[in-house]
Write a protein that holds these residues in place. Structure first.
Motif, mmCIF file in Angstrom:
data_model
loop_
_atom_site.group_PDB
_atom_site.id
_atom_site.type_symbol
_atom_site.label_atom_id
_atom_site.label_comp_id
_atom_site.label_asym_id
_atom_site.label_seq_id
_atom_site.Cartn_x
_atom_site.Cartn_y
_atom_site.Cartn_z
ATOM 1 N N TYR A 201 -3.390 25.727 20.935
ATOM 2 C CA TYR A 201 -2.698 25.405 19.691
ATOM 3 C C TYR A 201 -1.500 26.317 19.594
ATOM 4 C CZ TYR A 201 -2.050 24.772 14.648
ATOM 5 O OH TYR A 201 -1.533 24.494 13.410
ATOM 6 N N THR B 292 -2.718 30.309 19.941
ATOM 7 C CA THR B 292 -4.091 30.678 19.671
ATOM 8 C C THR B 292 -4.987 29.670 20.393
ATOM 9 O OG1 THR B 292 -5.670 31.265 17.941
ATOM 10 C CG2 THR B 292 -4.346 29.310 17.553
ATOM 11 N N PHE B 293 -6.295 29.878 20.324
ATOM 12 C CA PHE B 293 -7.198 28.897 20.911
ATOM 13 C C PHE B 293 -8.336 28.633 19.948
ATOM 14 C CE2 PHE B 293 -8.099 33.028 22.761
ATOM 15 C CZ PHE B 293 -9.453 33.183 22.616
ATOM 16 N N ASN B 294 -9.017 27.552 20.204
ATOM 17 C CA ASN B 294 -9.921 26.975 19.220
ATOM 18 C C ASN B 294 -11.243 27.724 19.169
ATOM 19 O OD1 ASN B 294 -11.051 25.358 17.309
ATOM 20 N ND2 ASN B 294 -11.482 23.666 18.685
ATOM 21 N N GLN B 295 -11.179 28.846 18.493
ATOM 22 C CA GLN B 295 -12.398 29.609 18.304
ATOM 23 C C GLN B 295 -12.278 30.332 16.976
ATOM 24 O OE1 GLN B 295 -13.766 31.962 21.658
ATOM 25 N NE2 GLN B 295 -14.219 33.671 20.282
ATOM 26 N N ALA B 296 -13.324 30.273 16.193
ATOM 27 C CA ALA B 296 -13.284 30.945 14.907
ATOM 28 C C ALA B 296 -13.009 32.425 15.102
ATOM 29 C CB ALA B 296 -14.602 30.744 14.179
ATOM 30 N N GLY B 297 -12.179 32.946 14.264
ATOM 31 C CA GLY B 297 -11.883 34.369 14.329
ATOM 32 C C GLY B 297 -10.855 34.739 15.367
ATOM 33 N N THR B 298 -10.061 33.778 15.795
ATOM 34 C CA THR B 298 -9.043 34.059 16.797
ATOM 35 C C THR B 298 -7.701 34.279 16.112
ATOM 36 O OG1 THR B 298 -10.197 32.691 18.386
ATOM 37 C CG2 THR B 298 -7.902 33.184 18.854
ATOM 38 N N ALA B 299 -7.013 35.329 16.536
ATOM 39 C CA ALA B 299 -5.727 35.641 15.916
ATOM 40 C C ALA B 299 -4.610 34.856 16.560
ATOM 41 C CB ALA B 299 -5.452 37.135 16.039
ATOM 42 N N LEU B 300 -3.515 34.703 15.808
ATOM 43 C CA LEU B 300 -2.276 34.170 16.354
ATOM 44 C C LEU B 300 -1.557 35.281 17.102
ATOM 45 C CD1 LEU B 300 -0.776 32.088 13.433
ATOM 46 C CD2 LEU B 300 -1.378 31.219 15.669
ATOM 47 N N ILE B 301 -1.104 34.974 18.302
ATOM 48 C CA ILE B 301 -0.335 35.926 19.102
ATOM 49 C C ILE B 301 1.096 35.420 19.157
ATOM 50 C CG2 ILE B 301 -0.098 37.078 21.320
ATOM 51 C CD1 ILE B 301 -2.637 37.789 19.735
ATOM 52 N N PHE B 302 2.027 36.317 18.836
ATOM 53 C CA PHE B 302 3.422 35.932 18.704
ATOM 54 C C PHE B 302 4.258 36.410 19.879
ATOM 55 C CE2 PHE B 302 4.014 34.228 14.447
ATOM 56 C CZ PHE B 302 2.795 34.513 13.870
#
Lengths: 113, 113
Positions: free
Chosen positions: B32, B93-103
């Motif tokens: 995503y 990011t990837f589809n897992q709860a609790g995953t942060a956005l990396i910029f």
């Protein structure tokens, strides 16, 4: 209108002070994040929280801690402020899976002297 | 760690031209992606997103292209206007709860009249 509100736009603190940056969101989001933004380095993740009382270290957690006692509030704490922590701090929140946009606050410009 | 990066730190265009902002990502698990726009003195704002099961998505005057083969993301802005001048960030990011956005580090777009 959805909002992420950071308690201060500008802060000036002295070296060695304990500093609290507060962030509140009104979207009932599970995830909340603290990023630091510096010229040429983009947004770097300090800490994030995916649930109340839960926290995970990001890329640059040294010198920082966080607190999430309530779902809507996520605090960033500088235990002993140093001049290299002078920066723009951005809080964000998102849904549990991160789908949809993460919403950002307006930022806190912290200067440590 | 793995990170999201942008090819160019700055991009200057004339009003009315089309702009293309590029981003390379390295985490093959990311599924995503989001583009954000940050105007001076404000926090980043969501522009458009795309899931990894798509290769193109269009919004109002903006198009995001995803090439998973080479791990490349781009943002196209049609008929660029002075109000488009800002810093643009891609995030993953990837589809897992609790995953942060990396910029990524951001590209500064300057539009001249």
């Amino acid at each position: 209108d959805v909002k992420v509100t950071q308690s201060s736009r500008y802060l000036v603190k002295r070296t060695g002070e304990k500093v609290f940056l507060e962030c509140v969101q009104d979207m009932d989001h599970e995830n909340m994040f603290w990023y630091r933004q510096d010229p040429g380095l983009g947004l770097r993740l300090i800490y994030f929280s995916y649930d109340v009382k839960m926290k995970e270290k990001g890329d640059i957690p040294e010198g920082y801690s966080v607190s999430r006692e309530k779902k809507e509030r996520f605090s960033l704490i500088l235990e002993s402020a140093s001049t290299n922590q002078t920066s723009m701090y951005l809080c964000a929140s998102s849904t549990q899976t991160g789908r949809g946009s993460a919403f950002f606050g307006q930022g806190t410009r912290l200067t440590v002297v | 760690g793995e990170s999201v990066g942008l090819h160019l730190p700055t991009l200057s265009v004339q009003e009315g031209d089309n702009s293309i902002i590029n981003c390379a990502y390295s985490n093959s698990a990311s599924d995503y992606f989001i583009w954000y726009k940050q105007e001076s003195g404000k926090g980043p704002q969501f522009i458009i997103d795309i899931r990894s099961n798509m290769d193109k998505r269009q919004g109002q005057r903006v198009t995001v292209l995803l090439n998973k083969t080479v791990k490349h993301l781009s943002l196209q802005i049609a008929a660029t206007q002075p109000g488009d001048s800002a810093v643009y960030f891609c995030a993953e990011t990837f589809n897992q709860a609790g995953t942060a956005l990396i910029f990524g580090k951001g590209t500064t777009l300057s539009v001249s009249s």
